[in-house]
Scaffold this motif. Sequence first.
Motif, PDB file in Angstrom:
ATOM      1  N   ASN A 194       0.822  -1.211   0.000  1.00 22.87           N
ATOM      2  CA  ASN A 194       0.000   0.000   0.000  1.00 22.87           C
ATOM      3  C   ASN A 194       0.852   1.255   0.000  1.00 22.87           C
TER       4      ASN A 194
ATOM      5  N   ASP B  98      -2.444   2.283  -6.669  1.00 25.28           N
ATOM      6  CA  ASP B  98      -3.504   1.580  -5.952  1.00 25.28           C
ATOM      7  C   ASP B  98      -3.093   0.115  -5.814  1.00 25.28           C
TER       8      ASP B  98
ATOM      9  N   GLN C 149      -4.269  -2.425  -4.231  1.00 30.64           N
ATOM     10  CA  GLN C 149      -5.306  -3.455  -4.389  1.00 30.64           C
ATOM     11  C   GLN C 149      -5.599  -3.702  -5.869  1.00 30.64           C
ATOM     12  N   ALA C 150      -5.723  -2.642  -6.655  1.00 29.67           N
ATOM     13  CA  ALA C 150      -5.997  -2.794  -8.089  1.00 29.67           C
ATOM     14  C   ALA C 150      -4.815  -3.440  -8.808  1.00 29.67           C
TER      15      ALA C 150
ATOM     16  N   GLY D 101      -2.562  -5.447  -7.413  1.00 31.20           N
ATOM     17  CA  GLY D 101      -2.539  -6.841  -6.965  1.00 31.20           C
ATOM     18  C   GLY D 101      -3.591  -7.684  -7.663  1.00 31.20           C
ATOM     19  N   ALA D 102      -4.797  -7.129  -7.832  1.00 31.56           N
ATOM     20  CA  ALA D 102      -5.856  -7.858  -8.536  1.00 31.56           C
ATOM     21  C   ALA D 102      -5.467  -8.086  -9.995  1.00 31.56           C
TER      22      ALA D 102
END
Length: 182
Positions: free
Chosen positions: A105, A114, A116-117, A119-120
């Motif tokens: 983060n 970002d 999370q984005a 990582g996704a």
Amino acid sequence: MNAVRFWIVAILGCAFAGGAFMYYNLVYAGYAELTADQVGEIQLLNVATDQPEAILSQNVKGIDTVKDGVRLSGAISYRVCFDTPSSQAMLSETYVIMDDAVPLNAPSWFDCFDAQAIGAALETGDAIAFLSEENISYGVDRVVAVLPDGRGFVWHQLNPCGEAVFAGDNTPDGCPELPEDF
């Protein structure tokens, strides 16, 4: 009774002020924005030569916890966002791919990164992660991820040697020797 209320309010006020101070230091005061010149070239490790090579990059923005050459925090606070005209196909044929990349983060105010984005996108295969530099400092690798639209991201993450050292375990085989000042 009024003295008790006074002390309760004083203690709660100090706790709130201390919490706000710590939050500010962690999220804002510790980080410095980096210019493209301070970030330098975005490099990836070449499969054939095992040497880092600069890739084309533009719109480079970065942050780190280094101020006046002094690191204020751990080596994993480094984050960079950039754009590249190079395709994922060309990059994946030329440079070392990292399978275990996990973005960390960034502060919310550094909105181009970002985790999370990213990582996704790595999990679904939309983004590809590359090794930029191994052991940029002991136990920490520099990772670069590139999305199909050319947006790229750079961060530092612990490698197995760093994870073992920071957990207090013995280092796995193949790790470099710990520096004396570590």
